[in-house]
Write a protein that holds these residues in place. Structure first.
Motif, short mmCIF file in Angstrom:
data_model
loop_
_atom_site.label_atom_id
_atom_site.label_comp_id
_atom_site.label_asym_id
_atom_site.label_seq_id
_atom_site.Cartn_x
_atom_site.Cartn_y
_atom_site.Cartn_z
N ARG A 443 0.84 -1.20 0.00
CA ARG A 443 0.00 0.00 0.00
C ARG A 443 0.87 1.25 0.00
O ARG A 443 2.03 1.23 0.41
N ARG A 444 0.29 2.35 -0.47
CA ARG A 444 1.01 3.62 -0.46
C ARG A 444 1.26 4.06 0.98
O ARG A 444 0.51 3.71 1.90
N CYS A 445 2.32 4.86 1.17
CA CYS A 445 2.78 5.18 2.52
C CYS A 445 1.78 6.00 3.31
O CYS A 445 1.82 6.02 4.54
N PHE A 451 0.29 1.53 7.79
CA PHE A 451 0.48 1.44 9.24
C PHE A 451 0.06 0.08 9.77
O PHE A 451 0.71 -0.46 10.66
N ASN A 452 -1.02 -0.46 9.23
CA ASN A 452 -1.56 -1.73 9.70
C ASN A 452 -1.77 -2.63 8.48
O ASN A 452 -2.85 -2.61 7.86
N PRO A 453 -0.75 -3.40 8.08
CA PRO A 453 -0.88 -4.25 6.88
C PRO A 453 -2.10 -5.14 6.94
O PRO A 453 -2.49 -5.65 8.00
N TYR A 454 -2.71 -5.34 5.77
CA TYR A 454 -3.95 -6.12 5.72
C TYR A 454 -3.74 -7.58 6.11
O TYR A 454 -4.66 -8.23 6.59
N SER A 455 -2.54 -8.09 5.92
CA SER A 455 -2.28 -9.47 6.35
C SER A 455 -2.38 -9.58 7.87
O SER A 455 -2.92 -10.56 8.40
#
Length: 622
Positions: A443-445, A451-455
């Protein structure tokens, strides 16, 4: 009806406090000293946006205390604060107003612990953006401070920050706090480009720390760096250790006169005088708010604090109060070490180590009102307590993120079956052993996914759903890929999607019974506060044992209370985007869907959904 409306209003107020007021209150608590004109307004903002809302939330839902009061760190604080309140009996506080005034700071500190616990429990994804936003505010203010200070620099001039700061030492606490933030971010970030932000920001905050001329924060920074090297041991630890050595040489070469010219500032003499007083009442101390006067020989002005946090605690509340005070810090560091796979524990514990170091020559009230001293001890302790509570409640990631090299991923992909893909490549792979590997693009910064990766959201949501009794995939591992993507490895649940089952079902009666059961399941989700943005029949699994389960749950959010009407309507509106789902649920079997939904949902919720479906049906016909 009136009782139902009152209960609904209480739920909405509780949600508003946890989801909106507490994040804003924490943001201002961390950053507003940099731009407010004085501490008085800082106090009022904390009371109005964090402390009082937390108290209201606890009154509205006292059952929240059940999990919070199981945390040893909070029990340690309550024991320490309780003993301090008892010590008012033998303290020389002059009048009743003074006693009442002494009761307020520990209550506000308790609200800090409770508020952080509620915030992380119900809005944990906001914590890192709040820290980052506060750090950016501090960075901008620090650049302004340096810009104003550098033209007027002289060897004997010490920088005082703008805003509510009024002396160099207290300014150094705030600069050091965010100096530690940028340093820890650089050590724990998974994306290399974050270093291009963290490293310059650290240098700017460290320059401001040097400009204050305070020496103890430099010792505290060194202690924090050593702790960081140990708690997140990796290749960056060697770079940090090298930077520590080189930085020490540079600082001593360029600023040795500033650091050594003031000698010990009579700290050792003050400590000895404080120890002499402590020896007279070692066990119970002199009492909270008792007067303390230290008169150095040859000086006309007396000092009123021991310039050491530990000595201050011993003086006011004695050994009996010192034991729980020390316990809180030791427990916090040990707990952070045990759970160091979570970067937030690393950050909070490094803040605490910095505070312990900075507190070696800092002292004053042991239970102060909100001010710079909170950066050193109380904010880190409150965060560690809240993180420990919510790790136990499964609202935080508690497993490491492993690196998966490009070669290893190619090997997995070559022997896997592609279940789902898009124009950029595979999204879900079935591995040889039957487990699934789900991929999430980088994702873009500036997005929440950075901040909270979807994984990680997928993994946390799975754990939380299972804890609530709702079946979800069992998480096996988390991965960081070489191209910046993340992945989650999970064990699939046995069964078929509800869409597949409905397609293969021929009997209308059986289909009606299944839709009614799904309506009840949907009401259960909404009643438990589960808002699943991607809810449709392809993401609901009918397992072999007949139970419903949720899959593809990365964008699922769990609210503190049952969902409000607007979110329930939005959930159904998303399902109506799929032609087959709309035909089965909202045209052919709508009575059965609403009948099942009504078994758990309130009558107003059922009626509003009935109106929504009728309105959308009318729009689609026209």
């Amino acid at each position: 009806m009136q009782f139902s409306y009152l209960n609904y209003s209480k739920q909405r107020l509780f949600d508003f406090i946890c989801l909106w007021l507490l994040p804003v209150g924490l943001l201002l608590l961390l950053s507003d000293l940099y731009f407010l004109p004085g501490r008085s307004l800082h106090h009022k903002l904390y009371y109005g946006l964090f402390s009082i809302p937390t108290l209201i939330a606890i009154i509205l839902r006292p059952k929240e205390l059940k999990d919070i009061l199981r945390e040893p760190l909070i029990l340690g604080f309550m024991l320490f604060a309780g003993w301090a309140m008892v010590s008012l009996i033998w303290s020389t506080v002059s009048d009743d107003d003074g006693v009442l005034g002494s009761l307020k700071p520990p209550l506000h500190l308790l609200m800090l612990f409770l508020g952080c616990s509620l915030l992380i429990k119900y809005r944990s994804e906001s914590l890192q953006p709040v820290f980052f936003a506060a750090a950016i505010i501090a960075l901008i203010a620090t650049l302004y401070n340096l810009y104003m200070f550098i033209p007027n620099y002289a060897p004997d001039v010490r920088m005082i920050g703008a805003g509510a700061f009024d002396n160099p030492l207290l300014s150094s606490h705030a600069f050091g706090f965010f100096c530690i933030y940028w340093l820890t971010l650089g050590m724990t970030c998974k994306r290399p480009h974050i270093l291009f932000i963290a490293v310059p920001a650290f240098i700017i905050m460290f320059a401001a720390l040097l400009a204050t001329g305070s020496r103890t924060p430099l010792v505290a920074i060194v202690m924090a760096m050593v702790w960081l090297c140990c708690i997140c041991w990796n290749r960056r630890s060697l770079a940090l250790f090298s930077m520590l050595v080189i930085g020490g040489i540079v600082v001593m070469a360029l600023f040795s006169e500033m650091i050594l010219s003031r000698g010990s500032s009579f700290r050792f003499e003050l400590w000895q005088m404080a120890l002499n007083l402590i020896e007279q009442h070692p066990w119970i101390g002199y009492g909270l708010e008792a007067p303390l006067t230290l008169q150095l020989p040859g000086f006309d002005t007396a000092l009123f604090e021991p310039h050491n946090f530990a000595l201050g605690v011993l003086y006011y509340v004695g050994i009996l109060g010192f034991v729980p005070w020390l316990f809180m810090q030791v427990w916090a560091l040990c707990s952070s070490w045990r759970h160091r796979v979570q970067p937030l524990f690393i950050l909070a514990s490094t803040w605490l180590v910095y505070g312990i170091g900075a507190g070696l020559t800092e002292g004053g009230g042991i239970l102060p009102r909100p001010k710079e001293h909170w950066y050193l001890l109380w904010i880190p302790l409150a965060l560690i307590a809240a993180l420990s509570i919510n790790r136990r409640l499964k609202t935080l990631r508690d497993r490491p993120v492993r690196r998966l090299s490009a070669a290893a991923f190619k090997t997995l992909e070559a022997h896997a079956q592609i279940i789902e893909e898009d124009g950029l490549g595979p999204k879900v792979l079935r591995l040889e052993n039957g487990n699934f590997l789900k991929l999430f693009r980088e994702r873009r910064c500036y997005t929440s996914g950075s901040f909270n990766p979807y994984s990680e959201r997928f993994a946390v949501n799975s754990e939380r759903l299972q804890a609530m009794g709702i079946p979800a995939p069992r998480i096996l591992d988390l991965y960081q890929l070489a191209n910046g993507s993340t992945a989650v490895l999970y064990q699939p649940l046995p069964g078929q999607t509800l869409r597949q089952v409905m397609q293969s079902m021929g009997s209308p009666a059986v289909r009606q019974a299944l839709v009614e059961r799904f309506g009840k399941f949907l009401a259960l989700l909404h009643d438990k506060g589960v808002y699943f943005r991607s809810l449709h029949l392809g993401n609901v699994l009918l397992m072999d044992d007949g139970e419903f389960a949720l899959i593809d749950i990365a964008d699922l959010h769990i609210y503190p209370s049952p969902l409000r009407i607007a979110l329930r309507q939005r959930n159904l509106r998303h399902m109506q985007r799929y032609p087959e789902d709309r035909r089965w649920l909202f045209e052919e079997q709508l009575p059965e869907l609403l009948q099942g939904y009504a078994t758990l949902a309130s009558a107003p919720a059922v009626q509003s959904l009935r109106k929504q479906v009728a309105t959308l049906a009318q729009v689609s016909r026209t």
